[in-house]
Design a protein around this motif. Structure first.
Motif, PDB file in Angstrom:
ATOM      1  N   GLU A  23      13.694   3.831   8.578  1.00  0.00           N
ATOM      2  CA  GLU A  23      14.657   4.810   8.091  1.00  0.00           C
ATOM      3  C   GLU A  23      14.952   4.647   6.602  1.00  0.00           C
ATOM      4  OE1 GLU A  23      17.929   4.068  10.676  1.00  0.00           O
ATOM      5  OE2 GLU A  23      17.166   5.364  12.280  1.00  0.00           O
ATOM      6  N   SER A  24      14.426   3.587   6.005  1.00  0.00           N
ATOM      7  CA  SER A  24      14.672   3.315   4.590  1.00  0.00           C
ATOM      8  C   SER A  24      13.537   3.864   3.736  1.00  0.00           C
ATOM      9  CB  SER A  24      14.803   1.807   4.366  1.00  0.00           C
ATOM     10  OG  SER A  24      13.526   1.189   4.428  1.00  0.00           O
ATOM     11  N   ASP A  25      13.667   3.687   2.420  1.00  0.00           N
ATOM     12  CA  ASP A  25      12.601   4.082   1.501  1.00  0.00           C
ATOM     13  C   ASP A  25      11.536   2.997   1.355  1.00  0.00           C
ATOM     14  OD1 ASP A  25      13.889   6.457   1.067  1.00  0.00           O
ATOM     15  OD2 ASP A  25      14.883   5.805  -0.786  1.00  0.00           O
ATOM     16  N   ALA A  26      11.724   1.896   2.065  1.00  0.00           N
ATOM     17  CA  ALA A  26      10.777   0.782   1.946  1.00  0.00           C
ATOM     18  C   ALA A  26      10.426   0.228   3.327  1.00  0.00           C
ATOM     19  CB  ALA A  26      11.370  -0.319   1.059  1.00  0.00           C
ATOM     20  N   PRO A  27       9.766   1.017   4.144  1.00  0.00           N
ATOM     21  CA  PRO A  27       9.385   0.527   5.471  1.00  0.00           C
ATOM     22  C   PRO A  27       8.271  -0.520   5.359  1.00  0.00           C
ATOM     23  CG  PRO A  27       8.337   2.633   5.068  1.00  0.00           C
ATOM     24  CD  PRO A  27       9.240   2.380   3.889  1.00  0.00           C
ATOM     25  N   TYR A  28       8.147  -1.333   6.382  1.00  0.00           N
ATOM     26  CA  TYR A  28       7.035  -2.282   6.414  1.00  0.00           C
ATOM     27  C   TYR A  28       6.670  -2.576   7.861  1.00  0.00           C
ATOM     28  CZ  TYR A  28      10.505  -6.021   7.286  1.00  0.00           C
ATOM     29  OH  TYR A  28      11.506  -6.813   7.812  1.00  0.00           O
ATOM     30  N   LEU A  29       5.488  -3.108   8.030  1.00  0.00           N
ATOM     31  CA  LEU A  29       5.067  -3.527   9.365  1.00  0.00           C
ATOM     32  C   LEU A  29       4.580  -4.960   9.296  1.00  0.00           C
ATOM     33  CD1 LEU A  29       1.681  -3.568   9.653  1.00  0.00           C
ATOM     34  CD2 LEU A  29       2.025  -1.102   9.565  1.00  0.00           C
ATOM     35  N   THR A  30       4.659  -5.617  10.448  1.00  0.00           N
ATOM     36  CA  THR A  30       4.169  -6.986  10.561  1.00  0.00           C
ATOM     37  C   THR A  30       3.166  -7.054  11.711  1.00  0.00           C
ATOM     38  OG1 THR A  30       6.037  -7.593  11.979  1.00  0.00           O
ATOM     39  CG2 THR A  30       6.251  -8.044   9.611  1.00  0.00           C
ATOM     40  N   TYR A  31       2.280  -8.029  11.624  1.00  0.00           N
ATOM     41  CA  TYR A  31       1.314  -8.265  12.697  1.00  0.00           C
ATOM     42  C   TYR A  31       0.841  -9.711  12.617  1.00  0.00           C
ATOM     43  CZ  TYR A  31      -2.242  -7.766   9.023  1.00  0.00           C
ATOM     44  OH  TYR A  31      -2.994  -7.928   7.882  1.00  0.00           O
ATOM     45  N   ARG A  48       8.503  12.932  13.265  1.00  0.00           N
ATOM     46  CA  ARG A  48       8.826  12.183  12.061  1.00  0.00           C
ATOM     47  C   ARG A  48      10.227  11.612  12.199  1.00  0.00           C
ATOM     48  NH1 ARG A  48      12.084  14.208   7.716  1.00  0.00           N
ATOM     49  NH2 ARG A  48      12.125  12.691   6.018  1.00  0.00           N
ATOM     50  N   HIS A  49      10.374  10.375  11.772  1.00  0.00           N
ATOM     51  CA  HIS A  49      11.701   9.750  11.688  1.00  0.00           C
ATOM     52  C   HIS A  49      11.720   8.886  10.442  1.00  0.00           C
ATOM     53  CE1 HIS A  49      15.544   8.161  12.886  1.00  0.00           C
ATOM     54  NE2 HIS A  49      15.082   6.920  12.812  1.00  0.00           N
ATOM     55  N   GLY A  50      12.495   9.314   9.439  1.00  0.00           N
ATOM     56  CA  GLY A  50      12.510   8.597   8.176  1.00  0.00           C
ATOM     57  C   GLY A  50      11.141   8.578   7.540  1.00  0.00           C
ATOM     58  N   ARG A  51      10.619   7.383   7.296  1.00  0.00           N
ATOM     59  CA  ARG A  51       9.294   7.235   6.681  1.00  0.00           C
ATOM     60  C   ARG A  51       8.199   6.943   7.723  1.00  0.00           C
ATOM     61  NH1 ARG A  51       9.091   6.536   1.067  1.00  0.00           N
ATOM     62  NH2 ARG A  51      10.795   7.740   0.166  1.00  0.00           N
ATOM     63  N   LEU A  52       8.519   7.190   8.997  1.00  0.00           N
ATOM     64  CA  LEU A  52       7.528   7.020  10.061  1.00  0.00           C
ATOM     65  C   LEU A  52       7.058   8.385  10.540  1.00  0.00           C
ATOM     66  CD1 LEU A  52       5.969   5.532  12.313  1.00  0.00           C
ATOM     67  CD2 LEU A  52       8.121   5.471  13.623  1.00  0.00           C
ATOM     68  N   THR A  78       0.855  -1.186   0.000  1.00  0.00           N
ATOM     69  CA  THR A  78       0.000   0.000   0.000  1.00  0.00           C
ATOM     70  C   THR A  78       0.890   1.235   0.000  1.00  0.00           C
ATOM     71  OG1 THR A  78      -1.889   1.043   1.105  1.00  0.00           O
ATOM     72  CG2 THR A  78      -0.135   0.212   2.522  1.00  0.00           C
ATOM     73  N   GLN A  79       0.301   2.386  -0.252  1.00  0.00           N
ATOM     74  CA  GLN A  79       1.088   3.620  -0.189  1.00  0.00           C
ATOM     75  C   GLN A  79       1.298   4.075   1.249  1.00  0.00           C
ATOM     76  OE1 GLN A  79      -1.581   5.655  -3.066  1.00  0.00           O
ATOM     77  NE2 GLN A  79       0.282   6.213  -4.186  1.00  0.00           N
ATOM     78  N   VAL A  80       0.236   4.000   2.064  1.00  0.00           N
ATOM     79  CA  VAL A  80       0.320   4.444   3.455  1.00  0.00           C
ATOM     80  C   VAL A  80      -0.284   3.374   4.361  1.00  0.00           C
ATOM     81  CG1 VAL A  80      -0.306   6.212   5.140  1.00  0.00           C
ATOM     82  CG2 VAL A  80       0.127   6.869   2.756  1.00  0.00           C
ATOM     83  N   ALA A  81       0.483   2.948   5.353  1.00  0.00           N
ATOM     84  CA  ALA A  81      -0.021   2.054   6.388  1.00  0.00           C
ATOM     85  C   ALA A  81      -0.213   2.865   7.664  1.00  0.00           C
ATOM     86  CB  ALA A  81       0.943   0.902   6.631  1.00  0.00           C
ATOM     87  N   ILE A  82      -1.389   2.777   8.245  1.00  0.00           N
ATOM     88  CA  ILE A  82      -1.721   3.522   9.451  1.00  0.00           C
ATOM     89  C   ILE A  82      -1.906   2.533  10.594  1.00  0.00           C
ATOM     90  CG2 ILE A  82      -3.403   5.051  10.562  1.00  0.00           C
ATOM     91  CD1 ILE A  82      -4.109   6.094   7.744  1.00  0.00           C
ATOM     92  N   ILE A  83      -1.249   2.787  11.706  1.00  0.00           N
ATOM     93  CA  ILE A  83      -1.395   1.943  12.890  1.00  0.00           C
ATOM     94  C   ILE A  83      -2.330   2.662  13.859  1.00  0.00           C
ATOM     95  CG2 ILE A  83      -0.213   0.740  14.759  1.00  0.00           C
ATOM     96  CD1 ILE A  83       2.358   0.911  13.087  1.00  0.00           C
ATOM     97  N   GLY A  84      -3.471   2.038  14.157  1.00  0.00           N
ATOM     98  CA  GLY A  84      -4.433   2.624  15.082  1.00  0.00           C
ATOM     99  C   GLY A  84      -5.705   3.058  14.382  1.00  0.00           C
ATOM    100  N   ILE A 119       4.656   4.894   6.962  1.00  0.00           N
ATOM    101  CA  ILE A 119       3.892   4.336   8.079  1.00  0.00           C
ATOM    102  C   ILE A 119       3.520   5.487   8.998  1.00  0.00           C
ATOM    103  CG2 ILE A 119       3.943   2.815  10.098  1.00  0.00           C
ATOM    104  CD1 ILE A 119       5.929   1.046   8.617  1.00  0.00           C
ATOM    105  N   CYS A 120       2.256   5.553   9.367  1.00  0.00           N
ATOM    106  CA  CYS A 120       1.758   6.609  10.248  1.00  0.00           C
ATOM    107  C   CYS A 120       1.313   5.997  11.566  1.00  0.00           C
ATOM    108  CB  CYS A 120       0.592   7.355   9.597  1.00  0.00           C
ATOM    109  SG  CYS A 120       1.039   8.195   8.061  1.00  0.00           S
TER     110      CYS A 120
END
Length: 389
Positions: free
Chosen positions: A132-140, A276-280, A3-9, A154-155
């Motif tokens: 901190e990279s151009d390709a962040p990801y999250l897991t769950y 903000r930190h990198g892409r977060l 996705t373009q933007v992943a939102i947590i919460g 990631i927001c």
């Protein structure tokens, strides 16, 4: 999943951000650790600034808010003897709307499917990677499986205790915090409010607040020590204390009833910067907490989301790196002003353990000055109704 933007919460901050980005045609996925019923079961704020109501209107989701919400042109400060009305309508030309956070969240949740906003509930063990990279990801984890979402940004809208803020290294950020030496004991009851506008009361026995969720549901609070126990406050004792602290004019209008809910909430001021930190990117309670005095928590989250949606839209439309880089600075400028107002009002209206007779007389003098000064009332009204974005 990508996705373009992943939102947590999937509280109001995350849902509002998701809707704003979907309205711009962006791909968004929201992950939430809890169930929808749990999210809606949270009893939270209910006073909305114009900033927040305008965002709901912009999304075309404000119809029920305007139909069921209670528009307020003012509120009161009480000193134990009198009510000092702050006429925010006359002083600023604007209103606030009393509409529970639960109801606003419900409106955002129920519109998600029609707007193409994907929400994954009951997502456990959320973790952020490579922010901190151009390709962040999250897991769950869900249904016993480990899932992954790749995103460009990631927001973190996951609150004070969520994983997002913890993903930022301590060495690149600063946390500012003040813990207050008391809490708020609250009671929710299906009784009409004692006054059609909020009352913030300063009494020698401590602070009290008369608020409401509707014309038939009231929310009251009193200041208590942090070690107080709910079991020591049966309903009758709490109603008696409210009548004393709110003063004779309000006490005469109090309608008593059984508690639907009682709780004690600690108070703190907290700001984490940068946001903000990198892409977060952080927004809402993940980056800041204000005392509930002044009703700024949800409204600050809404202003964060406004700035963040503009920044991300600028990036995906024009690859505007300056918009992303400037998000934290823009948001923090408004956050610190709201923190100042909430801190100032908390100091004015509460009894602190180290207050002496001089401090008490200063509070009384300040309230007397506010009662007689349109300039002082205007400054309070401007902050209460919400400073410009």
């Amino acid at each position: 999943m990508k996705t373009q933007v992943a939102i947590i919460g999937a509280g109001p901050a995350g849902l509002l951000l998701g809707h704003l980005l979907r309205a711009e045609g962006l791909d968004v996925v929201v992950v939430e650790r809890a169930s929808p019923d749990y999210v809606l079961g949270r009893i939270r704020a209910g006073v909305l600034e114009r900033t927040t109501t305008d965002l709901m209107d912009r999304l075309g989701l404000g119809e029920r808010m305007h139909r069921e919400g209670l528009p307020h042109d003012g509120f009161h400060l009480a000193d134990g003897e009198r009510l000092i009305r702050i006429d925010i309508g006359a002083l600023t030309g604007r209103q606030v709307v009393v509409y529970g956070q639960t109801e606003l969240t419900r409106d955002l949740m129920e519109a998600a499917a029609d707007r193409g906003l994907e929400i994954v509930y009951e997502a456990g063990d959320v973790a952020l990677h490579e922010v901190e990279s151009d390709a962040p990801y999250l897991t769950y984890r869900k249904g016993g499986r480990l899932e992954r979402i790749d995103a460009e940004f990631i927001c973190g809208c996951d609150g004070f205790h969520g994983p997002s803020r913890r993903a930022i290294p301590a060495g690149v950020a600063t946390a500012y915090e003040k813990i207050y030496p008391f809490g708020w004991l609250g009671i929710l009851a299906d009784v009409p409010p004692c006054e059609h506008e909020l009352i913030y009361a300063n009494h020698e026995r401590g602070f009290a607040l008369a608020s409401m969720r509707s014309e038939q549901r009231s929310r009251y609070y009193i200041q208590v020590p942090l070690d107080e126990r709910i079991e020591d406050w049966p309903d009758d004792r709490l109603w008696d204390e409210l009548a004393t602290r709110l003063g004779p004019q309000a006490a005469a209008q109090i309608v008593r009833g059984p508690a639907l809910e009682k709780s004690i909430a600690p108070l703190r001021s907290f700001v984490f910067e940068p946001m903000r930190h990198g892409r977060l990117m952080l927004a809402g309670d993940s980056a800041h907490i204000v005392p509930p005095t002044g009703a700024k928590g949800l409204n600050l989250a809404a202003s964060d989301v406004f700035y963040l949606s503009e920044a991300l839209t600028g990036w995906f439309r024009r690859r505007d790196g300056d918009a992303v880089a400037g998000y934290s600075r823009r948001a923090l400028a408004r956050i610190w002003k709201a923190e100042r107002f909430s801190w100032q009002l908390t100091r004015l209206m509460h009894r602190f353990p180290d207050n002496d007779a001089f401090d008490r007389r200063m509070q009384i003098a300040e309230l007397d000055y506010i009662a007689s000064s349109e300039a002082a009332q205007t400054a309070i009204a401007e902050n209460y109704v919400g400073l410009p974005l």
